[in-house]
Design an enzyme around this catalytic site. Structure first.
Site, mmCIF file in Angstrom:
data_model
loop_
_atom_site.group_PDB
_atom_site.id
_atom_site.type_symbol
_atom_site.label_atom_id
_atom_site.label_comp_id
_atom_site.label_asym_id
_atom_site.label_seq_id
_atom_site.Cartn_x
_atom_site.Cartn_y
_atom_site.Cartn_z
ATOM 1 N N CYS A 134 0.834 -1.205 0.000
ATOM 2 C CA CYS A 134 0.000 0.000 0.000
ATOM 3 C C CYS A 134 0.864 1.249 0.000
ATOM 4 C CB CYS A 134 -0.928 -0.013 1.216
ATOM 5 S SG CYS A 134 -2.014 1.434 1.310
ATOM 6 N N CYS A 137 -0.501 4.050 2.166
ATOM 7 C CA CYS A 137 -0.279 3.848 3.601
ATOM 8 C C CYS A 137 1.154 4.145 4.006
ATOM 9 C CB CYS A 137 -0.602 2.399 3.985
ATOM 10 S SG CYS A 137 -2.204 1.797 3.438
ATOM 11 N N ASP A 138 2.108 3.664 3.213
ATOM 12 C CA ASP A 138 3.502 3.648 3.649
ATOM 13 C C ASP A 138 4.456 4.532 2.857
ATOM 14 O OD1 ASP A 138 2.789 1.738 5.572
ATOM 15 O OD2 ASP A 138 3.011 0.119 4.129
#
Length: 311
Positions: A134, A137-138
């Site tokens: 992701c 997300c990261d």
């Protein structure tokens, strides 16, 4: 046979949030956590984009907090997998672990979607230490660093484009000699000076201690032009798709071609009244903890309204 007023299948942000709302509405929810209590976030080292945690929080700890909150309001947490269902009549019939049968007046499906991996041992080894599925997300953790994205479709191109706004360099590893993405996404990637597309490349492995420092790749594998070499990277992003965990429901619940449960508009209602879908199992687009939690809330509210209509 046990009859449950509100059955929640799956944990994670969607399942636990649905449990919190259903319990507060006195629906006496029972939640089966599946084989990964807490969902995929339990393998995420740090979550920085969920409201309420200004300093970030370990994904495992965050899911434990959600679980504890759901238990506080009376959610009946249980271990076990739903192995078969019969949604042809109400109350709905379900089988747990191939043996135990239960009935439910309403069902909230929050089983999630698992990211597809290449199958390398190193993907597990470096989980939380450089491997991610992701970028949204990261990606923040790789500002001004070098990363690689694996995949050749729209998702891979979107992830590479997004990461290019943060990272210093992005390698897009494509096993075929062309991109499968839409023309506009291809153009965006190929014209981006921070993205280098490695056509006809496969990743053989990852290396580095304690985190990823590079990847082993092969170009034109099996051909006379085969070449093996290493590339220095700090992060490795998988973008080869997700598999929604919906197989057991497909006989009764409408899904799209990839298996994502189809819901009405932006709500959680499925094609069967009384059955709702929340989180990544019904979300091929966003796949974020905050959107999963929101959909779990919606599902519980809809279940409450549905049950009230019979009183």
């Amino acid at each position: 046979m046990e009859r449950i007023k509100c059955l929640i299948i799956g944990s994670g942000p969607a399942g636990y949030t649905a449990g919190i709302y259903a319990a507060r509405a006195n629906l006496k929810p029972v939640l089966y956590e599946g084989n990964q209590p807490g969902g995929q976030l339990t393998t995420t080292s740090t979550v920085e984009n969920f409201p309420g945690y200004p300093n970030g929080i370990n994904g495992y700890d965050m899911m434990n907090d959600m679980r504890a909150q759901a238990e506080k309001f009376g959610v009946d947490m249980r271990h076990g997998l739903i192995t078969s269902v019969d949604f042809s009549h109400r109350p709905f019939s379900l089988t747990i672990d191939g043996t135990t049968q239960i009935e439910a007046d309403t069902v909230i499906i929050a089983t999630g979607a698992a990211a597809k991996y290449l199958g390398l041992d190193d993907e597990k080894k470096y989980s939380g230490r450089g491997v991610s599925a992701c970028a949204t997300c990261d990606g923040f953790f790789y500002r001004k660093k070098t990363v690689a994205v694996v995949g050749g479709g729209d998702t891979a191109c979107e992830e590479a484009s997004y990461l290019s706004t943060l990272a210093a360099k992005v390698y897009l590893v494509v096993r075929k000699p062309f991109l499968r993405a839409s023309d506009i996404m291809q153009k965006r990637v190929l014209e981006n000076p921070k993205i280098e597309v490695l056509f006809e490349h496969n990743t053989l492995g990852l290396f580095g201690e304690p985190k990823i420092q590079g990847m082993h790749v092969v170009e034109k594998a099996g051909s006379p032009q085969e070449r093996r070499y290493d590339i220095a990277i700090d992060g490795f992003f998988l973008a080869i798709g997700h598999k929604p965990m919906s197989d057991v429901f497909k006989e009764y619940i409408n899904t799209d071609a990839e298996g994502y449960i189809i819901t009405e508009g932006s709500g959680p209602c499925t094609n069967i009244p009384g059955i709702y879908a929340a989180g990544d199992v019904a979300d091929p687009r966003y796949r974020q903890a905050i959107t999963a939690a929101a959909s779990g809330c919606k599902a519980a509210i809809e279940a409450e309204k549905y049950l009230a209509s019979f009183e």
